[in-house]
Motif scaffolding. Structure first.
Motif, PDB file in Angstrom:
ATOM      1  N   LYS A  66       2.493  35.402  25.335  1.00 20.75           N
ATOM      2  CA  LYS A  66       1.806  35.841  23.966  1.00 20.75           C
ATOM      3  C   LYS A  66       1.570  37.273  24.407  1.00 20.75           C
ATOM      4  CE  LYS A  66      -1.822  34.413  22.621  1.00 20.75           C
ATOM      5  NZ  LYS A  66      -2.632  35.726  23.132  1.00 20.75           N
ATOM      6  N   SER A  67       0.623  37.318  25.438  1.00 19.46           N
ATOM      7  CA  SER A  67      -0.077  38.444  25.649  1.00 19.46           C
ATOM      8  C   SER A  67       0.871  39.833  26.035  1.00 19.46           C
ATOM      9  CB  SER A  67      -1.008  38.489  26.824  1.00 19.46           C
ATOM     10  OG  SER A  67      -2.309  37.606  26.274  1.00 19.46           O
ATOM     11  N   PRO A  68       1.788  39.662  26.960  1.00 19.25           N
ATOM     12  CA  PRO A  68       2.937  40.510  27.163  1.00 19.25           C
ATOM     13  C   PRO A  68       3.679  41.116  25.593  1.00 19.25           C
ATOM     14  CG  PRO A  68       3.017  38.913  28.803  1.00 19.25           C
ATOM     15  CD  PRO A  68       2.243  38.176  27.881  1.00 19.25           C
ATOM     16  N   LEU A  69       4.057  39.993  24.726  1.00 19.31           N
ATOM     17  CA  LEU A  69       4.283  40.367  23.694  1.00 19.31           C
ATOM     18  C   LEU A  69       3.439  41.481  22.783  1.00 19.31           C
ATOM     19  CD1 LEU A  69       7.053  40.477  21.609  1.00 19.31           C
ATOM     20  CD2 LEU A  69       6.064  38.294  20.804  1.00 19.31           C
ATOM     21  N   VAL A  70       2.209  40.969  22.808  1.00 18.97           N
ATOM     22  CA  VAL A  70       1.133  41.809  22.079  1.00 18.97           C
ATOM     23  C   VAL A  70       1.352  43.408  22.696  1.00 18.97           C
ATOM     24  CG1 VAL A  70      -1.158  42.094  21.648  1.00 18.97           C
ATOM     25  CG2 VAL A  70       0.031  39.861  21.458  1.00 18.97           C
ATOM     26  N   ALA A  71       1.251  43.584  23.864  1.00 24.93           N
ATOM     27  CA  ALA A  71       1.349  44.773  24.622  1.00 24.93           C
ATOM     28  C   ALA A  71       2.652  45.555  24.055  1.00 24.93           C
ATOM     29  CB  ALA A  71       1.169  44.603  26.101  1.00 24.93           C
ATOM     30  N   TRP A  72       3.772  44.941  24.224  1.00 22.90           N
ATOM     31  CA  TRP A  72       4.924  45.504  23.968  1.00 22.90           C
ATOM     32  C   TRP A  72       4.910  45.973  22.427  1.00 22.90           C
ATOM     33  CZ3 TRP A  72       8.466  44.367  19.989  1.00 22.90           C
ATOM     34  CH2 TRP A  72       9.703  45.195  20.182  1.00 22.90           C
ATOM     35  N   GLY A  74       2.363  46.567  20.548  1.00 25.48           N
ATOM     36  CA  GLY A  74       1.320  47.740  20.489  1.00 25.48           C
ATOM     37  C   GLY A  74       1.927  48.894  20.879  1.00 25.48           C
ATOM     38  N   ARG A  75       2.533  49.223  21.859  1.00 27.06           N
ATOM     39  CA  ARG A  75       3.302  50.255  22.456  1.00 27.06           C
ATOM     40  C   ARG A  75       4.574  50.674  21.415  1.00 27.06           C
ATOM     41  NH1 ARG A  75       2.129  47.576  27.723  1.00 27.06           N
ATOM     42  NH2 ARG A  75       4.207  46.720  27.564  1.00 27.06           N
ATOM     43  N   ARG A  76       5.126  49.782  20.974  1.00 29.35           N
ATOM     44  CA  ARG A  76       6.199  49.962  20.113  1.00 29.35           C
ATOM     45  C   ARG A  76       5.842  50.775  18.765  1.00 29.35           C
ATOM     46  NH1 ARG A  76      11.874  48.642  20.954  1.00 29.35           N
ATOM     47  NH2 ARG A  76      13.048  49.104  18.911  1.00 29.35           N
ATOM     48  N   LEU A  77       4.618  50.213  18.108  1.00 32.59           N
ATOM     49  CA  LEU A  77       3.955  50.562  17.026  1.00 32.59           C
ATOM     50  C   LEU A  77       3.437  52.129  17.256  1.00 32.59           C
ATOM     51  CD1 LEU A  77       2.108  47.492  15.737  1.00 32.59           C
ATOM     52  CD2 LEU A  77       4.136  48.649  14.705  1.00 32.59           C
ATOM     53  N   LEU A  78       3.090  52.200  18.308  1.00 32.73           N
ATOM     54  CA  LEU A  78       2.453  53.779  18.653  1.00 32.73           C
ATOM     55  C   LEU A  78       3.594  54.845  18.981  1.00 32.73           C
ATOM     56  CD1 LEU A  78      -0.104  54.963  19.084  1.00 32.73           C
ATOM     57  CD2 LEU A  78       0.333  54.695  21.620  1.00 32.73           C
ATOM     58  N   ASP A  79       4.830  54.302  19.436  1.00 29.26           N
ATOM     59  CA  ASP A  79       5.964  55.049  19.476  1.00 29.26           C
ATOM     60  C   ASP A  79       6.574  55.422  18.250  1.00 29.26           C
ATOM     61  OD1 ASP A  79       5.450  55.148  22.301  1.00 29.26           O
ATOM     62  OD2 ASP A  79       7.015  53.652  22.811  1.00 29.26           O
ATOM     63  N   ARG A  80       6.256  54.542  17.276  1.00 25.87           N
ATOM     64  CA  ARG A  80       7.205  54.717  16.037  1.00 25.87           C
ATOM     65  C   ARG A  80       6.160  55.489  15.036  1.00 25.87           C
ATOM     66  NH1 ARG A  80      10.329  53.181  19.006  1.00 25.87           N
ATOM     67  NH2 ARG A  80      12.277  51.829  18.713  1.00 25.87           N
TER      68      ARG A  80
END
Length: 343
Positions: A66-72, A74-80
């Protein structure tokens, strides 16, 4: 391995002696159903944020990725172009006051290991609070326009726009029973009501219809003491190693090491284990390798030749496309709301 870990292994194997716990399971299921019904019927208050809320959680005990998906995410949203923030309960931490802002200097004893790890991996605004609506409110005050609730599936007081459930592909749902007769926090029927199920790794079971896939990909090694980073190959250390894993599924870490060609002796500890130092002295001078979650708590305690394996979540293309479509819906709603407010 402690009693809790032995019970969890038995629950995933489906040991016959767990049948004796089914009367308690029936009681647990009734409590869970009544609690969910109280929120659904409005007998318990649900706070709705004025921005999208994405919950990432699981319905099983033990690590799922779960935690790696949360990190992914978060970064995805920031990039968008979003301004995401993360709210977490902060399991294992105890602060003098809440909400608690988390940064690189926040003691793990106050915020818990996973929030500190997520902050270091993403740099996003992150608040710890068992009262998730209160913590979410603090993120809104900081200007966040989309929120991620880490491990918040069962915390109904915070309204949500998307529910993502992560399932370990190897262990699946164990014997399919709820606590304490099995590893489920909620009945399997709960999956019918979530927005997406993400299977971490090749599934050893028939996955729910429409489930997406995800893999955890090693991204590099980090020397614990110096912070220097190295590629996955060649290995920056030599010889057999001691593998330390105080996570929900230590054997998944061992399998990852073996896939990298690392000969390792696994030393499993309870999830969120608080290290004191003596556990990391194996007396033979071999390198020690650990997860990022363990590394947060092992600075100054581990031997000099200690290494952290960094991993990143890689959801499949279908999940990424599905998420983009949902984000576009959120974005259109946000722009329409701004236009209405301006008019």
């Amino acid at each position: 391995m402690g009693l809790g870990e032995r019970w969890l292994e038995a629950a995933y194997r489906g040991d016959a002696w767990l049948i004796a716990l089914r009367p308690l399971e029936a009681l647990y299921r009734r409590v869970v159903a009544r609690r969910a019904a109280a929120y659904a019927a409005g007998r318990q208050p649900v706070w709705r944020a004025p921005v999208p809320v994405i919950v990432v959680g699981n319905i099983t005990l033990g690590g799922t990725g779960k935690s790696p998906l949360v990190a992914w995410l978060g970064r995805r949203l920031l990039d968008r172009g979003w301004r995401p923030g993360i709210v977490s309960r902060g399991y294992g931490g105890r602060a003098a006051a809440y909400p608690l802002w988390v940064d690189g200097s926040t003691p793990v004893t106050e915020c818990g290991d996973e929030p500190r790890m997520l902050f270091e991996q993403t740099g996003l605004p992150l608040v710890v609070d068992a009262d998730r609506p209160r913590g979410a409110g603090r993120l809104l005050e900081a200007g966040c326009d989309i929120l991620i609730s880490d491990d918040g599936l069962q915390h109904h007081a915070l309204g949500r726009d998307l529910e993502l459930v992560v399932v370990d592909g190897r262990r699946g749902f164990g014997n399919g029973r709820c606590l304490p007769a099995g590893p489920l926090r909620e009945p399997l029927s709960r999956l019918a009501g979530v927005d997406a199920v993400v299977i971490n790794g090749e599934p050893a079971f028939v996955p729910p219809g429409g489930a997406h896939g995800m893999t955890l990909v090693p991204s590099g090694w980090r020397h614990l003491a110096s912070g220097e980073r190295y590629p996955v190959a060649p290995l920056p250390f030599s010889g057999p190693v001691h593998a330390v894993a105080g996570i929900g599924n230590p054997r998944r870490f061992l399998a990852t090491l073996e896939a990298l060609g690392v000969e390792a002796t696994l030393h499993p500890f309870a999830d969120h284990h608080g290290y004191r130092g003596g556990e990391l002295d194996f007396g033979d001078g071999r390198p020690v390798v650990m997860t990022a979650k363990d590394a947060i708590k092992c600075h100054g305690l581990a031997p000099a030749d200690s290494w952290v394996l960094e991993v990143e979540a890689c959801p499949d293309d279908g999940f990424a496309a599905w998420l983009e479509a949902r984000l576009e819906t959120f974005r259109s709603f946000r722009e329409a709301s701004r236009s209405g407010a301006g008019g």
